[in-house]
Design a protein around this motif. Structure first.
Motif, PDB file in Angstrom:
ATOM      1  N   HIS A  57       0.773  -1.274  -0.149  1.00  0.00           N
ATOM      2  CA  HIS A  57      -0.107  -0.045  -0.038  1.00  0.00           C
ATOM      3  C   HIS A  57       0.813   1.358  -0.016  1.00  0.00           C
ATOM      4  CE1 HIS A  57      -3.363   2.370   2.216  1.00  0.00           C
ATOM      5  NE2 HIS A  57      -3.429   2.843   1.058  1.00  0.00           N
ATOM      6  N   CYS A  58       1.773   1.536   1.172  1.00  0.00           N
ATOM      7  CA  CYS A  58       2.783   2.437   1.169  1.00  0.00           C
ATOM      8  C   CYS A  58       4.051   1.973   1.221  1.00  0.00           C
ATOM      9  CB  CYS A  58       2.572   3.248   2.544  1.00  0.00           C
ATOM     10  SG  CYS A  58       3.534   4.886   2.804  1.00  0.00           S
ATOM     11  N   LEU A  74       2.428   6.210  -2.044  1.00  0.00           N
ATOM     12  CA  LEU A  74       1.343   5.690  -1.670  1.00  0.00           C
ATOM     13  C   LEU A  74       0.554   5.201  -2.754  1.00  0.00           C
ATOM     14  CD1 LEU A  74      -0.801   5.307   0.706  1.00  0.00           C
ATOM     15  CD2 LEU A  74      -1.837   7.532   0.241  1.00  0.00           C
ATOM     16  N   SER A 121       1.012   1.864   6.602  1.00  0.00           N
ATOM     17  CA  SER A 121      -0.071   2.662   6.199  1.00  0.00           C
ATOM     18  C   SER A 121      -1.129   2.314   7.362  1.00  0.00           C
ATOM     19  CB  SER A 121      -0.706   2.494   4.940  1.00  0.00           C
ATOM     20  OG  SER A 121      -0.970   1.159   5.091  1.00  0.00           O
ATOM     21  N   ALA A 179       2.985   9.993   0.572  1.00  0.00           N
ATOM     22  CA  ALA A 179       2.203   9.806   1.985  1.00  0.00           C
ATOM     23  C   ALA A 179       3.150  10.352   3.088  1.00  0.00           C
ATOM     24  CB  ALA A 179       2.168   8.459   2.059  1.00  0.00           C
TER      25      ALA A 179
END
Length: 367
Positions: free
Chosen positions: A138-139, A146, A170, A295
């Motif tokens: 995800h991140c 991100l 995340s 992010a």
């Protein structure tokens, strides 16, 4: 300055005194009080991602990599095929794990500064019907990029494939709603945005996926189906749990709730990142990523192209002032990383920026 350094890393990270204090008690791992603590842990983990009713929480001793390996070994069967979506080192690690587990695996890659593109994922799934599972970071901790979770999850679900989500960097800050985003298994650990201490990974998994996975794992310790059945049978861990780590994580989860959940935590991390980026820009540094895909978890900064700054000297200068940063992990550029997570706020980053400016002056590097 406290005796402990400020950890500006992707984890382990700086923890609150209340979280550390929770580790002072000894627990009997089969005692009813610890069984109740484990039940609270599993319940709170599901609440963070709105996974009650759709998923079960399966904690496992070890680091984040341990839980990723356990999930691949358990949920991707010997006759299955995994597609890993890669734009950083942790996606590459998933491929390595799958190969070591003897699983069929393919990779779809993007540059480290580009997000995973849902349209290309859809094309790959149409082209290869033998793919049964898709994995995404995800991140991506390599850079802080991100990836578009909801869009990718929708593509995978529409194609009828299982979806494994590495949410290490995340979970607990960037909202993930398992009641609306189709994820077969979410994987994370205790020592990042949850602000616990290292030593515990966990999977939030759809029960049906676990039921289908009985007997898949070639490992005794990493068998998530067996781990889950153990918890469901008597509430106990199959093997000796890291009891103090569990206690610390439960306290950290209580603190997360008090802060307003992931949304509240994200606000603090965003302020940390904004403070850091504004100050580093004034000092002449450039982010590796475009801000649109950055992010507020970890920031990767380019090393000056003219070679004026040598990382080891820079690291040592900041460490002497009480701040620990991370080297870069990029394949295409010299860089270093500064985490914005942990039990820190804007004031800590203002102090960091003063330390960076002092270090540059000491090293005779003009800002």
């Amino acid at each position: 300055m406290s005796e402990s350094p400020i950890l500006l890393t992707p984890g382990p990270l700086t923890t609150a005194i209340e979280t550390r204090r929770a580790m002072l008690r000894d627990w009997g791992s089969r005692d009813p009080a610890f069984i109740a603590l484990t039940a609270e842990l599993r319940s709170r983990l599901l609440q963070v991602a709105s996974g009650e009713g759709s998923h079960v929480a399966v904690p496992l001793q070890g680091s984040g990599t341990f839980i990723v390996e356990a999930a691949i070994a358990t949920l991707v069967g010997p006759a299955d095929k995994l597609l890993v979506l890669i734009n950083g080192a942790y996606g590459e690690r998933m491929v390595t794990i799958a190969r070591r587990m003897g699983r069929a695996v393919e990779a779809l890659r993007w540059a480290e500064d580009r997000v995973v593109e849902p349209g290309k994922v859809a094309e790959a799934l149409r082209a290869d019907p033998s793919i049964t599972h898709v994995a995404l970071v995800h991140c991506e901790t390599t850079t802080g990029i991100l990836n578009p979770l909801a869009e990718i999850a929708a593509v995978v679900a529409a194609a009828g494939r299982g979806f494994l989500l590495d949410a290490m960097s995340s979970f607990g800050a960037i909202g993930i709603d398992l009641s609306s985003v189709p994820v077969t298994a979410l994987l994370a650990s205790s020592n990042k945005c949850l602000e616990g201490v290292p030593g515990l990974g966990f999977a939030l998994v759809q029960p049906a996926a676990l039921e289908r996975a009985v007997g898949n794992s070639p490992s005794l310790s990493f068998d998530l189906h067996a781990q889950w059945r153990g918890f469901e049978t008597d509430g106990q861990w199959r093997f000796t749990p890291p009891v103090q780590v569990v206690a610390a994580l439960v306290e950290a989860l209580r603190r997360l709730e008090a802060e307003g959940g992931p949304a509240g935590r994200l606000r603090r991390y965003q302020e940390n990142f904004d403070t850091l980026w504004a100050g580093m820009r004034r000092l002449g540094f450039a982010l590796f990523l475009d801000e649109a895909v950055q992010a507020p978890i970890i920031a990767t900064f380019r090393m000056p192209a003219d070679g004026r700054l040598e990382f080891r000297r820079f690291y040592d200068a900041l460490a002497a002032r009480g701040f620990l940063i991370y080297p870069g992990k990029l394949t295409q550029a010299e860089s270093f990383r500064i985490g914005c997570i942990g039990a820190l706020d804007r004031r800590d980053f203002e102090r960091l920026l003063e330390a960076v400016a002092e270090a540059l002056r000491t090293m005779e590097v003009a800002a």
